[in-house]
Design a protein around this motif. Structure first.
Motif, mmCIF file in Angstrom:
data_model
loop_
_atom_site.group_PDB
_atom_site.id
_atom_site.type_symbol
_atom_site.label_atom_id
_atom_site.label_comp_id
_atom_site.label_asym_id
_atom_site.label_seq_id
_atom_site.Cartn_x
_atom_site.Cartn_y
_atom_site.Cartn_z
ATOM 1 N N UNK A 239 0.830 -1.202 0.000
ATOM 2 C CA UNK A 239 0.000 0.000 0.000
ATOM 3 C C UNK A 239 0.872 1.263 0.000
ATOM 4 N N UNK A 240 1.895 1.283 0.825
ATOM 5 C CA UNK A 240 2.756 2.470 0.891
ATOM 6 C C UNK A 240 3.562 2.643 -0.377
ATOM 7 N N UNK A 241 3.983 1.539 -0.993
ATOM 8 C CA UNK A 241 4.753 1.639 -2.236
ATOM 9 C C UNK A 241 3.914 2.267 -3.334
ATOM 10 N N UNK A 242 2.632 1.936 -3.384
ATOM 11 C CA UNK A 242 1.762 2.447 -4.441
ATOM 12 C C UNK A 242 1.274 3.856 -4.152
ATOM 13 N N UNK A 243 0.926 4.161 -2.893
ATOM 14 C CA UNK A 243 0.305 5.452 -2.569
ATOM 15 C C UNK A 243 1.234 6.445 -1.900
ATOM 16 N N UNK A 244 2.317 5.953 -1.288
ATOM 17 C CA UNK A 244 3.202 6.831 -0.538
ATOM 18 C C UNK A 244 2.752 7.083 0.888
ATOM 19 N N UNK A 245 1.670 6.429 1.315
ATOM 20 C CA UNK A 245 1.155 6.614 2.681
ATOM 21 C C UNK A 245 0.811 5.259 3.277
ATOM 22 N N UNK A 246 0.775 5.196 4.607
ATOM 23 C CA UNK A 246 0.351 3.962 5.263
ATOM 24 C C UNK A 246 -1.157 3.788 5.077
ATOM 25 N N UNK A 247 -1.675 2.567 5.165
ATOM 26 C CA UNK A 247 -3.116 2.353 4.969
ATOM 27 C C UNK A 247 -3.982 3.167 5.926
ATOM 28 N N UNK A 248 -3.634 3.181 7.203
ATOM 29 C CA UNK A 248 -4.477 3.879 8.172
ATOM 30 C C UNK A 248 -4.407 5.395 7.997
ATOM 31 N N UNK A 249 -3.238 5.914 7.635
ATOM 32 C CA UNK A 249 -3.141 7.348 7.380
ATOM 33 C C UNK A 249 -3.953 7.713 6.146
ATOM 34 N N UNK A 250 -3.895 6.879 5.129
ATOM 35 C CA UNK A 250 -4.661 7.129 3.910
ATOM 36 C C UNK A 250 -6.154 7.112 4.224
ATOM 37 N N UNK A 251 -6.580 6.157 5.064
ATOM 38 C CA UNK A 251 -7.980 6.053 5.464
ATOM 39 C C UNK A 251 -8.421 7.321 6.204
ATOM 40 N N UNK A 252 -7.549 7.823 7.055
ATOM 41 C CA UNK A 252 -7.861 9.069 7.771
ATOM 42 C C UNK A 252 -8.006 10.237 6.804
ATOM 43 N N UNK A 253 -7.131 10.310 5.803
ATOM 44 C CA UNK A 253 -7.233 11.369 4.800
ATOM 45 C C UNK A 253 -8.590 11.320 4.098
ATOM 46 N N UNK A 254 -9.027 10.110 3.729
ATOM 47 C CA UNK A 254 -10.319 9.964 3.068
ATOM 48 C C UNK A 254 -11.449 10.443 3.970
ATOM 49 N N UNK A 255 -11.373 10.110 5.244
ATOM 50 C CA UNK A 255 -12.391 10.555 6.196
ATOM 51 C C UNK A 255 -12.420 12.083 6.275
ATOM 52 N N UNK A 256 -11.254 12.711 6.336
ATOM 53 C CA UNK A 256 -11.207 14.165 6.459
ATOM 54 C C UNK A 256 -11.655 14.852 5.169
ATOM 55 N N UNK A 257 -11.377 14.241 4.031
ATOM 56 C CA UNK A 257 -11.891 14.787 2.781
ATOM 57 C C UNK A 257 -13.415 14.754 2.775
ATOM 58 N N UNK A 258 -13.976 13.656 3.258
ATOM 59 C CA UNK A 258 -15.428 13.549 3.335
ATOM 60 C C UNK A 258 -15.988 14.539 4.357
ATOM 61 N N UNK A 259 -15.262 14.745 5.457
ATOM 62 C CA UNK A 259 -15.691 15.729 6.458
ATOM 63 C C UNK A 259 -15.765 17.121 5.832
ATOM 64 N N UNK A 260 -14.798 17.461 4.999
ATOM 65 C CA UNK A 260 -14.821 18.757 4.316
ATOM 66 C C UNK A 260 -16.053 18.884 3.425
#
Length: 306
Positions: free
Chosen positions: A239-260
């Motif tokens: 996951x980190x190799x493809x996205x540059x982020x850990x899975x849980x951090x990426x999941x948090x980003x998605x949550x915050x994008x939805x919060x916005x």
């Protein structure tokens, strides 16, 4: 202009071409114009200095013992060739390979004698040139794109050339052409990483889709890795190799994008939005939001947008 020497070096089997190629395109900006571009605040981060297209470039060869003063990007759209940087091993280049050579590095390259390449190429410089190149998933100075993606890259090359060759070197035309170059490099940055494979990319894409469907849940690394049918360590590494982020951090980003999105389009309170995204503690939700977005939910909602 790229023109090859007629002299053979010891050990070289290539015949080197003195003249151009049928239907070639080539444009080299005057040095005086390059100096102006490099000093303009809108252009100095990234700008093209040379651009062209060599079709069926039989006997094409170039050698620079002291390197070039710019990055060189080549897209092979047919045939084959090779590159060699410094004392590194010679590397073969084929259809839909992208080559990026760094400035100041001794190099040489040429077309296959039996199946000469057709290449689009551009030289570029700028304060941000290295930053763009550092984002590219290069392996031994190359990366490969699909046929569909190669078409998209050509669609960026052609406007750059046409604008600069037919419309002169006006500031507006140079700015637009270099925006095309930025898009080209940004698109290449999204290609899969070296050492990855299509199955890894598909695994991560499915995992992200799974996250999107469960933004109201508190998914654990165990749950995500099981959904991907991988061990936790292997899943995290892929996951980190493809996205540059850990899975849980990426999941948090998605949550915050939805919060916005909720803050922009609904009248729900921050507490209600946090609850919808799996945060039972509104204060904790606000802390996470501030860390990711740089301001509190209340400040974000008050900020004028659009």
């Amino acid at each position: 202009m790229i023109r090859a020497s007629g002299r053979k070096s010891k050990g070289d089997a290539e015949v080197r071409k003195r003249e151009g190629f049928d239907s070639e395109k080539i444009l080299v900006l005057p040095e005086s114009r390059i100096r102006e571009l490099s000093s303009h605040p809108l252009l100095r981060p990234l700008f093209a200095t040379d651009i062209g297209y060599f079709p069926h470039a039989k006997y094409h060869y170039r050698e620079r013992p002291d390197g070039c003063d710019a990055y060189i990007l080549m897209l092979c759209v047919g045939g084959a060739g090779w590159i060699q940087v410094g004392e590194e091993k010679r590397k073969e280049v084929g259809k839909y390979d992208v080559v990026v050579l760094p400035p100041g590095a001794k190099h040489r390259y040429g077309a296959s004698e039996d199946n000469p390449w057709s290449i689009y190429w551009v030289h570029f410089r700028g304060e941000s040139a290295r930053d763009f190149v550092d984002l590219l998933p290069l392996e031994s100075h190359t990366l490969q794109v699909s046929g569909r993606d190669a078409v998209r890259l050509i669609e960026w090359f052609q406007p750059c050339y046409e604008l600069l060759s037919r419309q002169g070197y006006s500031l507006a035309h140079c700015l637009f052409a270099n925006q095309q170059l930025q898009q080209l490099l940004s698109f290449l940055a999204m290609q899969r990483t070296p050492g990855g494979d299509d199955s890894s990319k598909e695994t991560v894409e499915r995992s992200i889709q799974y996250m999107m469907l469960h933004l109201g849940s508190n998914l654990s690394l165990r749950q995500l890795s099981e959904q991907a049918n991988l061990s936790r360590s292997h899943y995290s590494a892929v996951f980190k190799r493809v996205t540059g982020a850990s899975p849980l951090h990426y999941f948090t980003r998605l949550k915050m994008q939805q919060a916005c999105t909720y803050l922009d389009l609904s009248a729900w309170s921050a507490k209600e939005i946090g609850a919808k995204l799996g945060y039972g503690d509104s204060l904790y939700f606000s802390r996470v939001f501030r860390k990711e977005i740089g301001m509190s939910p209340t400040e974000y909602r008050r900020k004028m947008k659009g």
